[in-house]
Scaffold this active site. Structure first.
Site, PDB file in Angstrom:
ATOM      1  CG  ASP A   9       6.505  39.415  -1.345  1.00  0.00           C
ATOM      2  OD1 ASP A   9       6.742  40.029  -0.462  1.00  0.00           O
ATOM      3  OD2 ASP A   9       6.743  39.758  -2.323  1.00  0.00           O
ATOM      4  CG  ASP A 103       8.375  42.742   2.668  1.00  0.00           C
ATOM      5  OD1 ASP A 103       9.681  42.084   2.638  1.00  0.00           O
ATOM      6  OD2 ASP A 103       7.983  43.192   1.715  1.00  0.00           O
ATOM      7  CD  GLU A 104      10.353  37.522  -0.409  1.00  0.00           C
ATOM      8  OE1 GLU A 104      10.464  36.897  -1.349  1.00  0.00           O
ATOM      9  OE2 GLU A 104      10.953  38.586  -0.211  1.00  0.00           O
TER      10      GLU A 104
END
Length: 427
Positions: A9, A103-104
């Site tokens: 993350d 983003d993860e």
């Protein structure tokens, strides 16, 4: 073989990109968000978090909590570019990458350890590469199952990594509050606490039978998670279930005249993306969010799957006529659901019968086929014009009068945010 799952993350991703690209913002309290009166916080730098600012809270509240914060308008293209670079790094280790957002991601490195070392070593390598090549910080969680890997990355933040060894899942989870369990919202949390179950460990200790008798299948699933049992695999290419486009308005709207251009734009955007993906939809859904944030949906099943934006628009307008209009509207969204490949047969087994340009009123099958061909030809021409000259090169009269109505570029960025290749990111 024991599975090895990473959950990586990015740390305050949007805010970190802003601080990377604008050195004068480094070390400053940064809020990435929209209109201070109506928007929400998309990202909050770690410098502003001690004041209580978090993502998803209203911008107005955030600025009251931290009036000294610097507000940055989002730059989705920059975030998408950084995301592409990050996922390329993930995929250099394994193809088993399941994106959760820009983003993860979950990453299954079980089969990669013989090449790259232990899961800890792989997580370290990925984080170092992201820091060097993309110049952004991130955190990694390492475990044998997805749920525990996600909890581990939360534990390792910011800019760190944490591993839960196999067999130690229950001990790691035990002190965490029940609100951390997937599927536990505020109401379920209240019910669990009323039963004397404030922590994940208390659920684990109470027993499988009690949880199932008291809460049914949900209780059984919560008990399994409390034991660190999560059989879900990392799915690198999940099939899209819908294609959607939605917009929050700068000002609340009431009249059909004001709403129509937005619905038209959304329907056309969905149609274009369906055609690019060579998909058609059998269900059209309209989403409405009122000024008091109440959200409703209305949906309609079509006689024939379609990828035509004008058809989607007409259906959305009909659905708009079915919603209450006693309150102003702050958001509309059009989505296409129950997707099939453009060349697939009708999934319901019904005979083909397109509803285009009024041909549905004709029993002449030739007229129906002709209308279908005209619509396909027109859409093909429009798609080629936009591909050559860019978005907005050609549009309808109602959208030409609304310069902010057509937001295809934003949708293209948002659709990359989730595991689905088609869907716009959900709010």
């Amino acid at each position: 073989m024991q599975r090895a799952i990473l959950h990586i993350d990015m740390d305050a991703f949007y805010a970190s990109v802003e601080q990377r690209d604008f050195p004068e913002l480094r070390g400053k309290p940064i809020i990435v968000g929209g209109d201070p009166r109506r928007g929400v916080v998309l990202a909050a730098s770690y410098e502003v978090r001690p004041f209580g600012v978090r993502s998803a809270i209203p911008m107005a509240r955030a600025l009251k909590l931290a009036p000294q914060a610097i507000v940055q308008r989002p730059r989705f293209e920059a975030y998408a570019e950084a995301s592409d670079a990050i996922f390329s790094i993930f995929e250099s280790v394994t193809p088993l990458v399941e994106p959760l957002s820009l983003d993860e991601a979950f990453i299954d490195v079980t089969g990669s350890t013989s090449l790259f070392g232990s899961p800890w070593a792989i997580a370290t390598m990925l984080r170092e590469r992201i820091a060097k090549e993309v110049r952004l910080p991130c955190t990694a969680g390492i475990a044998a199952v997805k749920f525990v890997a996600k909890m581990a990355s939360d534990h390792g933040k910011p800019n760190g990594q944490f591993e839960v060894p196999s067999g130690r899942e229950r001990d790691f989870l035990a002190p965490l509050p029940v609100s951390r369990l997937w599927g536990v919202g505020s109401k379920m949390e209240e019910q669990l606490k009323a039963c004397g179950l404030p922590t994940i460990g208390s659920i684990a200790a109470r027993g499988e039978r009690f949880m199932e008798e008291r809460f049914g299948q949900t209780g059984l699933q919560l008990w399994r998670l409390s034991q660190g049992i999560d059989e879900r695999r990392v799915l690198p290419d999940r099939e899209a279930k819908s294609v959607g486009a939605e917009d929050t308005f700068e000002h609340d709207l009431r009249s059909d005249e004001a709403l129509r251009p937005h619905l038209h734009s959304q329907a056309l955007r969905v149609g274009r993306r369906l055609r690019r993906a060579k998909m058609r939809a059998r269900v059209v859904q309209l989403k409405i969010k009122y000024s008091d944030f109440e959200a409703i949906t209305r949906r309609r099943t079509l006689e024939e799957p379609t990828d035509d934006g004008q058809t989607l628009y007409r259906e959305a307008l009909a659905l708009l006529g079915r919603v209450a209009r006693d309150k102003a509207i702050r958001l509309t969204g059009v989505s296409a659901q129950e997707l099939t490949g453009a060349g697939e047969a009708n999934p319901m087994g019904a005979p083909a019968q397109l509803s285009l340009f009024g041909a549905e009123r004709s029993k002449d099958e030739g007229a129906v086929r002709e209308a279908k061909a005209r619509a396909a030809k027109l859409n093909g021409v429009l798609d080629r014009i936009e591909a050559r000259f860019g978005r907005g090169a050609i549009t309808t009269a109602d959208l030409a009068a609304e310069p902010d109505a057509d937001r295809e570029d934003m949708d293209d960025v948002r659709r990359r945010a989730g595991a689905s290749k088609l869907d716009a990111r959900k709010p």
